[in-house]
Design a protein around this motif. Sequence first.
Motif, PDB file in Angstrom:
ATOM      1  N   VAL A 164       3.786   0.678   2.688  1.00 53.14           N
ATOM      2  CA  VAL A 164       3.681  -0.421   3.650  1.00 53.14           C
ATOM      3  C   VAL A 164       3.345  -1.951   3.081  1.00 53.14           C
ATOM      4  O   VAL A 164       2.632  -1.901   2.219  1.00 53.14           O
ATOM      5  N   LEU A 165       4.389  -2.749   3.375  1.00 50.03           N
ATOM      6  CA  LEU A 165       4.142  -4.132   3.168  1.00 50.03           C
ATOM      7  C   LEU A 165       2.930  -4.656   3.832  1.00 50.03           C
ATOM      8  O   LEU A 165       3.109  -4.787   5.104  1.00 50.03           O
ATOM      9  N   ASP A 166       1.519  -4.592   3.297  1.00 53.27           N
ATOM     10  CA  ASP A 166       0.297  -4.736   4.029  1.00 53.27           C
ATOM     11  C   ASP A 166      -0.026  -6.015   4.282  1.00 53.27           C
ATOM     12  O   ASP A 166      -0.722  -6.254   5.221  1.00 53.27           O
ATOM     13  N   ASN A 167       0.242  -7.038   3.208  1.00 54.02           N
ATOM     14  CA  ASN A 167       0.033  -8.397   3.503  1.00 54.02           C
ATOM     15  C   ASN A 167       1.263  -9.031   2.864  1.00 54.02           C
ATOM     16  O   ASN A 167       1.555  -8.936   1.887  1.00 54.02           O
ATOM     17  N   LEU A 168       1.514 -10.414   3.741  1.00 56.97           N
ATOM     18  CA  LEU A 168       2.430 -11.220   3.131  1.00 56.97           C
ATOM     19  C   LEU A 168       1.955 -12.482   3.677  1.00 56.97           C
ATOM     20  O   LEU A 168       2.058 -12.728   4.985  1.00 56.97           O
ATOM     21  N   TRP A 169       1.075 -13.353   3.133  1.00 55.65           N
ATOM     22  CA  TRP A 169       0.570 -14.631   3.537  1.00 55.65           C
ATOM     23  C   TRP A 169       1.076 -15.874   2.672  1.00 55.65           C
ATOM     24  O   TRP A 169       1.068 -15.719   1.509  1.00 55.65           O
ATOM     25  N   VAL A 170       1.488 -16.777   3.727  1.00 60.10           N
ATOM     26  CA  VAL A 170       1.941 -17.925   2.728  1.00 60.10           C
ATOM     27  C   VAL A 170       1.231 -19.140   3.228  1.00 60.10           C
ATOM     28  O   VAL A 170       0.671 -19.208   4.482  1.00 60.10           O
ATOM     29  N   THR A 171       0.588 -19.882   2.326  1.00 63.64           N
ATOM     30  CA  THR A 171      -0.149 -20.996   2.770  1.00 63.64           C
ATOM     31  C   THR A 171       0.742 -21.897   3.924  1.00 63.64           C
ATOM     32  O   THR A 171       1.715 -22.046   3.947  1.00 63.64           O
ATOM     33  N   PRO A 172      -0.108 -22.337   5.192  1.00 64.37           N
ATOM     34  CA  PRO A 172       0.797 -22.875   6.273  1.00 64.37           C
ATOM     35  C   PRO A 172       1.588 -23.985   6.038  1.00 64.37           C
ATOM     36  O   PRO A 172       2.563 -24.089   6.662  1.00 64.37           O
ATOM     37  N   GLU A 173       1.206 -24.796   4.974  1.00 66.30           N
ATOM     38  CA  GLU A 173       1.833 -25.903   4.845  1.00 66.30           C
ATOM     39  C   GLU A 173       3.390 -25.648   4.275  1.00 66.30           C
ATOM     40  O   GLU A 173       4.200 -26.299   4.353  1.00 66.30           O
ATOM     41  N   LEU A 174       3.610 -24.461   3.861  1.00 71.36           N
ATOM     42  CA  LEU A 174       4.991 -23.811   3.273  1.00 71.36           C
ATOM     43  C   LEU A 174       5.654 -23.213   4.126  1.00 71.36           C
ATOM     44  O   LEU A 174       6.545 -22.533   3.732  1.00 71.36           O
ATOM     45  N   ILE A 175       5.159 -22.425   5.387  1.00 70.45           N
ATOM     46  CA  ILE A 175       5.777 -21.608   6.217  1.00 70.45           C
ATOM     47  C   ILE A 175       7.188 -22.372   6.529  1.00 70.45           C
ATOM     48  O   ILE A 175       6.865 -23.674   6.838  1.00 70.45           O
ATOM     49  N   GLY A 176       8.127 -21.462   6.464  1.00 65.12           N
ATOM     50  CA  GLY A 176       9.396 -22.048   6.892  1.00 65.12           C
ATOM     51  C   GLY A 176      10.091 -22.559   5.647  1.00 65.12           C
ATOM     52  O   GLY A 176      11.297 -23.036   6.066  1.00 65.12           O
ATOM     53  N   ASN A 177       9.751 -22.787   4.656  1.00 63.24           N
ATOM     54  CA  ASN A 177      10.496 -23.215   3.399  1.00 63.24           C
ATOM     55  C   ASN A 177      11.107 -22.165   2.502  1.00 63.24           C
ATOM     56  O   ASN A 177      11.431 -22.450   1.263  1.00 63.24           O
ATOM     57  N   GLY A 178      11.165 -20.854   2.920  1.00 61.04           N
ATOM     58  CA  GLY A 178      11.768 -19.696   1.933  1.00 61.04           C
ATOM     59  C   GLY A 178      11.219 -19.079   0.904  1.00 61.04           C
ATOM     60  O   GLY A 178      11.566 -18.252   0.483  1.00 61.04           O
ATOM     61  N   VAL A 221       0.906  -1.201   0.227  1.00 61.89           N
ATOM     62  CA  VAL A 221      -0.159   0.116   0.013  1.00 61.89           C
ATOM     63  C   VAL A 221       1.016   1.298  -0.196  1.00 61.89           C
ATOM     64  O   VAL A 221       1.760   1.264   0.746  1.00 61.89           O
ATOM     65  N   VAL A 222       0.617   2.071  -0.888  1.00 63.74           N
ATOM     66  CA  VAL A 222       1.597   3.280  -1.075  1.00 63.74           C
ATOM     67  C   VAL A 222       0.736   4.394  -0.491  1.00 63.74           C
ATOM     68  O   VAL A 222      -0.301   4.786  -1.021  1.00 63.74           O
ATOM     69  N   GLY A 223       1.105   4.978   0.572  1.00 64.25           N
ATOM     70  CA  GLY A 223       0.453   6.029   1.325  1.00 64.25           C
ATOM     71  C   GLY A 223       1.110   7.393   1.098  1.00 64.25           C
ATOM     72  O   GLY A 223       1.974   7.389   0.538  1.00 64.25           O
ATOM     73  N   SER A 224       0.492   8.544   1.713  1.00 68.90           N
ATOM     74  CA  SER A 224       1.243   9.799   1.467  1.00 68.90           C
ATOM     75  C   SER A 224       2.235   9.585   2.434  1.00 68.90           C
ATOM     76  O   SER A 224       3.492  10.395   2.100  1.00 68.90           O
ATOM     77  N   ALA A 225       2.529   8.941   3.439  1.00 69.26           N
ATOM     78  CA  ALA A 225       3.626   9.173   4.184  1.00 69.26           C
ATOM     79  C   ALA A 225       4.530   7.659   4.258  1.00 69.26           C
ATOM     80  O   ALA A 225       5.886   8.142   4.679  1.00 69.26           O
TER      81      ALA A 225
END
Length: 155
Positions: A73-87, A66-70
């Motif tokens: 922001v990296l507003d969302n970064l969601w990885v499928t749970p089965e792949l969390i921790g795999n880089g 999200v590009v705000g005036s100030a």
Amino acid sequence: MVDAGEQSLAEINELIARSKAHWSWPQGYLEMALPLHTITPEYLRSNHCFEVLDTHNKLIAFVSIVVGSARVVLDNLWVTPELIGNGIGRRICGRVFQLAREQGWTELWVLPDPQAEGFYVKMGFSDIGEQVPSRVRGGPIFSVYRIQLSEPESS
């Protein structure tokens, strides 16, 4: 990473719900918090949103900026749970940092779930000492993180 499309909204929102539910939360928190994370068509049109697909074109992650005036922001970064921790998150951050430099953004901000703070520190973000209360009553206090990016190299 491909531009997120409205045809994928149901799948994106389901991935976010599963990813957020991967962590332990106070009783009742998740049910109140998930509606606040719903991605809408308007959100997709107004922000930099990307789907991350595997080799079979299956959605494995969602990221938005999200590009705000100030702040940018990296507003969302969601990885499928089965792949969390795999880089996957690390590779996504690399692509986001590359995009940021191409866009001329010199810093990125993030407000991570407390369980993900260590990941963002490993990616180079620093806790700036600012805290934001949850929008959900009884929810956690979130710390604000920032990363300073180098300027793009001129040719």
